[in-house]
Each structure stands twice: as structure tokens, then as C-alpha cells.
Design a protein around this motif. Structure first.
Motif, PDB file in Angstrom:
ATOM      1  N   ASN A   1      18.563  23.210 -17.141  1.00 53.72           N
ATOM      2  CA  ASN A   1      19.236  22.070 -16.531  1.00 53.72           C
ATOM      3  C   ASN A   1      18.406  20.795 -16.697  1.00 53.72           C
ATOM      4  N   GLU A   2      17.121  20.907 -16.413  1.00 51.92           N
ATOM      5  CA  GLU A   2      16.224  19.768 -16.572  1.00 51.92           C
ATOM      6  C   GLU A   2      16.082  19.407 -18.054  1.00 51.92           C
ATOM      7  N   ALA A   3      16.006  20.415 -18.930  1.00 54.89           N
ATOM      8  CA  ALA A   3      15.895  20.160 -20.369  1.00 54.89           C
ATOM      9  C   ALA A   3      17.123  19.410 -20.882  1.00 54.89           C
ATOM     10  N   ASP A   4      18.321  19.807 -20.435  1.00 53.30           N
ATOM     11  CA  ASP A   4      19.539  19.107 -20.852  1.00 53.30           C
ATOM     12  C   ASP A   4      19.512  17.649 -20.406  1.00 53.30           C
ATOM     13  N   ALA A   5      19.074  17.405 -19.172  1.00 52.22           N
ATOM     14  CA  ALA A   5      19.015  16.027 -18.668  1.00 52.22           C
ATOM     15  C   ALA A   5      18.026  15.190 -19.479  1.00 52.22           C
ATOM     16  N   ILE A   6      16.888  15.761 -19.821  1.00 50.33           N
ATOM     17  CA  ILE A   6      15.905  15.041 -20.637  1.00 50.33           C
ATOM     18  C   ILE A   6      16.497  14.741 -22.011  1.00 50.33           C
ATOM     19  N   ALA A   7      17.177  15.721 -22.613  1.00 47.73           N
ATOM     20  CA  ALA A   7      17.798  15.520 -23.926  1.00 47.73           C
ATOM     21  C   ALA A   7      18.856  14.413 -23.865  1.00 47.73           C
TER      22      ALA A   7
ATOM     23  N   LEU B   1      16.973  11.043 -23.649  1.00 49.89           N
ATOM     24  CA  LEU B   1      16.396  10.672 -24.942  1.00 49.89           C
ATOM     25  C   LEU B   1      17.483  10.241 -25.922  1.00 49.89           C
ATOM     26  N   TRP B   2      18.618  10.932 -25.906  1.00 46.02           N
ATOM     27  CA  TRP B   2      19.757  10.546 -26.753  1.00 46.02           C
ATOM     28  C   TRP B   2      20.211   9.128 -26.406  1.00 46.02           C
ATOM     29  N   ALA B   3      20.383   8.852 -25.104  1.00 44.25           N
ATOM     30  CA  ALA B   3      20.854   7.531 -24.664  1.00 44.25           C
ATOM     31  C   ALA B   3      19.884   6.433 -25.082  1.00 44.25           C
ATOM     32  N   ILE B   4      18.596   6.692 -24.947  1.00 47.21           N
ATOM     33  CA  ILE B   4      17.582   5.697 -25.303  1.00 47.21           C
ATOM     34  C   ILE B   4      17.527   5.481 -26.820  1.00 47.21           C
ATOM     35  N   GLU B   5      17.450   6.590 -27.558  1.00 42.27           N
ATOM     36  CA  GLU B   5      17.219   6.497 -29.002  1.00 42.27           C
ATOM     37  C   GLU B   5      18.437   6.082 -29.800  1.00 42.27           C
ATOM     38  N   THR B   6      19.637   6.359 -29.296  1.00 37.06           N
ATOM     39  CA  THR B   6      20.854   5.970 -30.025  1.00 37.06           C
ATOM     40  C   THR B   6      21.544   4.787 -29.363  1.00 37.06           C
ATOM     41  N   ARG B   7      20.900   4.219 -28.339  1.00 35.82           N
ATOM     42  CA  ARG B   7      21.503   3.151 -27.553  1.00 35.82           C
ATOM     43  C   ARG B   7      22.882   3.563 -27.054  1.00 35.82           C
TER      44      ARG B   7
ATOM     45  N   VAL C   1      28.740  18.015 -24.957  1.00 38.07           N
ATOM     46  CA  VAL C   1      27.694  19.027 -25.032  1.00 38.07           C
ATOM     47  C   VAL C   1      27.172  19.174 -26.462  1.00 38.07           C
ATOM     48  N   GLY C   2      28.080  19.237 -27.435  1.00 40.02           N
ATOM     49  CA  GLY C   2      27.675  19.395 -28.830  1.00 40.02           C
ATOM     50  C   GLY C   2      26.825  18.243 -29.336  1.00 40.02           C
ATOM     51  N   THR C   3      27.104  17.039 -28.869  1.00 38.50           N
ATOM     52  CA  THR C   3      26.319  15.866 -29.263  1.00 38.50           C
ATOM     53  C   THR C   3      24.885  15.991 -28.768  1.00 38.50           C
ATOM     54  N   ILE C   4      24.734  16.440 -27.540  1.00 35.58           N
ATOM     55  CA  ILE C   4      23.398  16.600 -26.964  1.00 35.58           C
ATOM     56  C   ILE C   4      22.619  17.678 -27.718  1.00 35.58           C
TER      57      ILE C   4
ATOM     58  N   GLY D   1      16.671  -2.467 -15.266  1.00 35.61           N
ATOM     59  CA  GLY D   1      16.989  -1.381 -14.364  1.00 35.61           C
ATOM     60  C   GLY D   1      16.701  -0.036 -14.982  1.00 35.61           C
ATOM     61  N   ALA D   2      17.047   0.988 -14.247  1.00 31.26           N
ATOM     62  CA  ALA D   2      16.759   2.365 -14.637  1.00 31.26           C
ATOM     63  C   ALA D   2      17.954   2.976 -15.350  1.00 31.26           C
ATOM     64  N   ILE D   3      17.672   3.997 -16.168  1.00 32.44           N
ATOM     65  CA  ILE D   3      18.708   4.801 -16.803  1.00 32.44           C
ATOM     66  C   ILE D   3      18.555   6.211 -16.251  1.00 32.44           C
ATOM     67  N   LEU D   4      19.651   6.773 -15.758  1.00 34.93           N
ATOM     68  CA  LEU D   4      19.650   8.121 -15.196  1.00 34.93           C
ATOM     69  C   LEU D   4      20.508   9.021 -16.064  1.00 34.93           C
ATOM     70  N   ALA D   5      20.012  10.213 -16.376  1.00 39.93           N
ATOM     71  CA  ALA D   5      20.763  11.217 -17.119  1.00 39.93           C
ATOM     72  C   ALA D   5      20.911  12.452 -16.246  1.00 39.93           C
ATOM     73  N   LEU D   6      22.112  13.035 -16.252  1.00 39.05           N
ATOM     74  CA  LEU D   6      22.409  14.163 -15.377  1.00 39.05           C
ATOM     75  C   LEU D   6      23.062  15.320 -16.111  1.00 39.05           C
ATOM     76  N   ASP D   7      22.673  16.522 -15.746  1.00 37.52           N
ATOM     77  CA  ASP D   7      23.347  17.752 -16.141  1.00 37.52           C
ATOM     78  C   ASP D   7      23.953  18.285 -14.849  1.00 37.52           C
TER      79      ASP D   7
END
Length: 178
Positions: free
Chosen positions: A159-165, A168-174, A126-129, A25-31
Motif C-alpha cells: 500500500n505504501e509502495a503504491d502511494a510512493i509510486a 513519483l509518477w505525478a512528480i516526474e511526469t507532471r 493501476v496499469g499506469t502506476i 504547496g504539498a502533493i499527496l498520493a494515496l492508495d
């Protein structure tokens, strides 16, 4: 006090968000906000992103922005999903009362939609991102935008940059498991 029965049996709910694989399935990230940034990695591994304006129209009632957000979630799940997990920016401090109320409304709408649809969800501080994207937990908006651009993306705004970050965090750190 009576509780509303959940449509998803407790045994069927994941105990923690599951990072979707290409087959899962898909992974969605939101700001979350009036201009909500979003980034999604589809089941095919393709990452797309953008923003959605949830600003009310002149004749809209107070709840219309939340209904539009619910409809947008349903549509993105239909078009790019199924969505396996949603990660969102977890804001603990707001500049003003209105911002806090709006964020709370979007968060309530998001979590209710996820519970109804059986989608795992998790907030990311926020600080983690910022630390993940820039190496600095108190980096400014411009630094996050620049870091995301350095990774090959072209966000239209912070807003879009935060969502992308977040994605990427979710993917790279599982999802922070690593």
C-alpha cells in the motif's frame, strides 16, 4: 432537481490538477483502502510516506472509517500542507463486492473533501502506476515494492509502495503531461 451550491466558484477551480512547486504547496498520493497507503511531498520538497489503518473498531458504526479518513485528510493538510493536489490509484475492477463498496466510500469521501477544500485531485489507472514503476503494466505487488525500494525508499507494505509510486509518477511526469 436542485443542486447544492459549491463553496468554490467555478472560475476559481483549476481545470486540471496542478503539480505543486516548492512554493505552491504539498502533493499527496494515496492508495485508497482499509489500509490506505500515502506519500506526500511537502512544500520543502521532502517526501514522507506511510499507511493509515481505517479498519472499524468493534463498536464503530458503518460510517466511522470515512469520518476518520476525513479527519486524517484535514490533519495532514494542516500539518504538511497546504495540499495543492492529490493523486490516487484509480481502481476500475475489484475482486469482490465489499472491496468495491469500500473503495467507492473512500473515493466519495476523498472527492467531497477535495471539492470542499478547493484541492485539485486526479485518479491514476493501476496499469499506469505499475508500468511507470516496473516497466510492466501488469506487474505484481512484489515487483512494485522492489522497484520503489530500488529508488531508495523503504515501504512497509504494498500500500505504501503504491502511494510512493503514484507520487513519483505525478512528480516526474507532471501528472501525465509529459
Amino acid at each position: 432537481m436542485s443542486q447544492c451550491p459549491s463553496p468554490i466558484p467555478r472560475s476559481a477551480r483549476p481545470s486540471a490538477p496542478v503539480i505543486a512547486t516548492s512554493a505552491g504547496g504539498a502533493i499527496l498520493a494515496l492508495d485508497l483502502g482499509t489500509t490506505t497507503g500515502w506519500a506526500i511531498r511537502g512544500p520543502d520538497g521532502l517526501i514522507t510516506s506511510g499507511t493509515i489503518s481505517l479498519r472499524p473498531g468493534r463498536y464503530d458504526g458503518g460510517g466511522m472509517r470515512y469520518l476518520r479518513f476525513t479527519n486524517w485528510l484535514t490533519e495532514i493538510d494542516r500539518l504538511s500542507g497546504p495540499i495543492a493536489a492529490i493523486w490516487f490509484e484509480e481502481v476500475r475492477r475489484h475482486v469482490g463486492t465489499d472491496a468495491a463498496h469500500l473503495y467507492g466510500g473512500f473515493l466519495a469521501t476523498l472527492t467531497a473533501w477535495c471539492e470542499r477544500e478547493g484541492v485539485a485531485y486526479q485518479g491514476v489507472p493501476v496499469g499506469t502506476i505499475k508500468r511507470f514503476a516496473t516497466g510492466k503494466g501488469n506487474a505484481g505487488k512484489d515487483a512494485v515494492v522492489a522497484a520503489v525500494r530500488a529508488r531508495g525508499f523503504s515501504p512497509a507494505d504494498d500500500n505504501e509502495a503504491d502511494a510512493i509510486a503514484i507520487l513519483l509518477w505525478a512528480i516526474e511526469t507532471r501528472g501525465g503531461v509529459l
